[in-house]
Design an enzyme around this catalytic site. Sequence first.
Site, PDB file in Angstrom:
ATOM      1  N   CYS A 209      43.195  45.444  23.290  1.00  0.00           N
ATOM      2  CA  CYS A 209      42.626  44.706  22.160  1.00  0.00           C
ATOM      3  C   CYS A 209      41.607  43.709  22.666  1.00  0.00           C
ATOM      4  O   CYS A 209      41.859  42.508  22.720  1.00  0.00           O
ATOM      5  CB  CYS A 209      43.735  44.004  21.397  1.00  0.00           C
ATOM      6  N   GLU A 210      40.476  44.237  23.058  1.00  0.00           N
ATOM      7  CA  GLU A 210      39.452  43.406  23.672  1.00  0.00           C
ATOM      8  C   GLU A 210      38.176  44.237  23.764  1.00  0.00           C
ATOM      9  O   GLU A 210      38.194  45.319  24.338  1.00  0.00           O
ATOM     10  CB  GLU A 210      39.972  43.014  25.071  1.00  0.00           C
TER      11      GLU A 210
ATOM     12  N   TYR B 166      33.439  43.269  37.460  1.00  0.00           N
ATOM     13  CA  TYR B 166      32.294  43.304  38.389  1.00  0.00           C
ATOM     14  C   TYR B 166      31.131  44.161  37.896  1.00  0.00           C
ATOM     15  O   TYR B 166      30.214  44.410  38.672  1.00  0.00           O
ATOM     16  CB  TYR B 166      32.707  43.908  39.745  1.00  0.00           C
TER      17      TYR B 166
ATOM     18  N   GLU C 145      39.175  45.893  59.377  1.00  0.00           N
ATOM     19  CA  GLU C 145      40.168  46.006  58.307  1.00  0.00           C
ATOM     20  C   GLU C 145      39.632  46.770  57.107  1.00  0.00           C
ATOM     21  O   GLU C 145      39.404  46.185  56.058  1.00  0.00           O
ATOM     22  CB  GLU C 145      40.551  44.609  57.817  1.00  0.00           C
TER      23      GLU C 145
ATOM     24  N   GLY D 198      35.021  46.196  54.777  1.00  0.00           N
ATOM     25  CA  GLY D 198      33.844  46.077  53.934  1.00  0.00           C
ATOM     26  C   GLY D 198      32.918  47.246  53.756  1.00  0.00           C
ATOM     27  O   GLY D 198      32.046  47.199  52.893  1.00  0.00           O
TER      28      GLY D 198
ATOM     29  N   GLY E 265      39.574  48.833  53.792  1.00  0.00           N
ATOM     30  CA  GLY E 265      40.463  49.118  52.668  1.00  0.00           C
ATOM     31  C   GLY E 265      39.827  50.205  51.810  1.00  0.00           C
ATOM     32  O   GLY E 265      40.247  51.371  51.796  1.00  0.00           O
ATOM     33  N   ARG E 266      38.736  49.814  51.153  1.00  0.00           N
ATOM     34  CA  ARG E 266      38.062  50.720  50.222  1.00  0.00           C
ATOM     35  C   ARG E 266      37.687  52.049  50.870  1.00  0.00           C
ATOM     36  O   ARG E 266      37.911  53.115  50.289  1.00  0.00           O
ATOM     37  CB  ARG E 266      36.791  50.023  49.717  1.00  0.00           C
TER      38      ARG E 266
HETATM   39  N1  LLP Z   1      39.727  42.066  55.069  1.00  0.00           N
HETATM   40  C1  LLP Z   1      39.655  40.995  54.270  1.00  0.00           C
HETATM   41  C2  LLP Z   1      39.932  39.684  54.818  1.00  0.00           C
HETATM   42  C3  LLP Z   1      39.328  41.147  52.922  1.00  0.00           C
HETATM   43  O1  LLP Z   1      39.249  40.090  52.153  1.00  0.00           O
HETATM   44  C4  LLP Z   1      39.080  42.449  52.419  1.00  0.00           C
HETATM   45  C5  LLP Z   1      38.769  42.631  51.004  1.00  0.00           C
HETATM   46  C6  LLP Z   1      39.188  43.531  53.278  1.00  0.00           C
HETATM   47  C7  LLP Z   1      39.502  43.314  54.603  1.00  0.00           C
HETATM   48  C8  LLP Z   1      38.973  44.947  52.836  1.00  0.00           C
HETATM   49  O2  LLP Z   1      37.668  45.150  52.440  1.00  0.00           O
HETATM   50  P1  LLP Z   1      37.177  46.614  52.003  1.00  0.00           P
HETATM   51  O3  LLP Z   1      37.101  47.462  53.245  1.00  0.00           O
HETATM   52  O4  LLP Z   1      38.138  47.132  51.028  1.00  0.00           O
HETATM   53  O5  LLP Z   1      35.839  46.380  51.402  1.00  0.00           O
HETATM   54  N2  LLP Z   1      38.704  43.688  44.141  1.00  0.00           N
HETATM   55  C9  LLP Z   1      37.365  43.898  44.658  1.00  0.00           C
HETATM   56  C10 LLP Z   1      37.336  43.915  46.152  1.00  0.00           C
HETATM   57  C11 LLP Z   1      37.871  42.662  46.760  1.00  0.00           C
HETATM   58  C12 LLP Z   1      37.846  42.726  48.242  1.00  0.00           C
HETATM   59  C13 LLP Z   1      38.736  41.687  48.790  1.00  0.00           C
HETATM   60  N3  LLP Z   1      38.815  41.661  50.189  1.00  0.00           N
HETATM   61  C14 LLP Z   1      36.836  45.194  44.097  1.00  0.00           C
HETATM   62  O6  LLP Z   1      37.518  45.826  43.293  1.00  0.00           O
HETATM   63  O7  LLP Z   1      35.703  45.596  44.406  1.00  0.00           O
END
Ligand code: LLP
Length: 431
Positions: free
Chosen positions: A360-361, A334, A290, A248, A292-293
Amino acid sequence: MLSDNIQRASDGSLLFAGQSVPALAKQYGTPLYLMDEGRIRHNCRMYTETFRECFGDGALPLYAGKAASFRAIYRIAKEEGLGIDAVSPGEIHTALSAGFPAAKIFFHGDGKTDADIRYALEHRIGYFIVDNPDELNRLAEEASRMGMVQKVLLRVTPGIDPHTYKAINTGTVDVKFGVPMETGQAYAFVQDALCMPSLSVCGLHCHVGSEVFDETVFEDTIDVMTDFMAQLHKGFGFVTEMLNVGGGYGVRYLETDKHIDIPERIRSVATHLKQRIEALGLKLPFFLMEPGRSIVADAGMTVYTVSSVKRIPGYKYYVVIDGGMTDNPRFPLYSAPYTVLHADREAPFYAVYDLAGRCCESGDIIQPAVKLPIDTKRGDHIAVCTTGAYNYSMASNYNRLPRPPVVMLTEDGSYLAVRRETLEDLVALDQ
Ligand code: LLP
């Protein structure tokens, strides 16, 4: 510049990870996803090194593959010593086929099917993160039938509001993920799981949201989780061996966004966790996060070629590009902000344009009201920054547009991590 891997050359053209963006566009074509491998590795190490400093061997960062899922990323995650969070057999298959060790995969998801459960058991995935009682029962049956004891973490909902945008808030009581504590359901969930001989309950998981900037969100989460751990210990002597507090941390999409010092934040979370554990007389759990981003976002840039420039006097100017919501749906979904740069040159005079896609949107806007040179014209290159997370992984074939390639930039040059889809790929599944 937004990030130190973005610079201008002396002729004003854009450099990403030290390489010429217009030259890469010429070599690989557009639309084009670029990924800076050095930055991904740097971001991985930010987690592994800080975890080691704070917890020794008692912690592991998991890369959340949903942010960007393709083989090269999993190879990097493996080499950097991370585990991974996967949410589908598709992500698991991608990781395994890249040589990622099954034992370090944590299988997530609120909607795992019977087939998913079987697939993950058969492939000896390290841990299931069980989202709900239906999954728990099914998994226990299936593991028992296969004569296995499956390690699990149980996902609970701590009731924390991460103050992020609503679509990605996952911590409050009423979300679709996990089992809520407030209603007493989480307590019963753990109790039930402990009675299942085919499952080994290793600990707890929670994730409160994404793009989190608030300083105390993880500390607040730890307060709730450690109280719950104490309750479980008192109730039935359960020792939470592993605690996963999700991903997150937010990243900067605009120059005006705050910078988060992630190592500092982790140190503070670690200190807080240790204090709470000591105060409650508990055992320090193996610690997981965890991200990701924050691993891949600033390692990405998308490059487009301008198809047309439309000026509607008194109303609006548009720059229309050769990609769009198919390669980056985040503004339509978003209202996500992005920094947009002209990749070929800087200019003395700028105008304000909406950067529009080719779908097309009308809602197919990558970013409204961006400043680009007043003489921007067909054939110019446009770069959208910080697109490493949730762009390629959320891409679609709407309007039957082929997905762009992913090109990895390294110290010695570049390589194709994902090739461009062809028109033949688009009809490959059609009967
Ligand atoms: N763990 C779980 C259980 C999650 O649901 C997520 C993200 C992460 C870890 C990774 O979170 P991060 O570090 O990436 O913030 N599509 C959306 C983001 C959806 C996030 C979903 N879950 C966007 O483009 O902003």
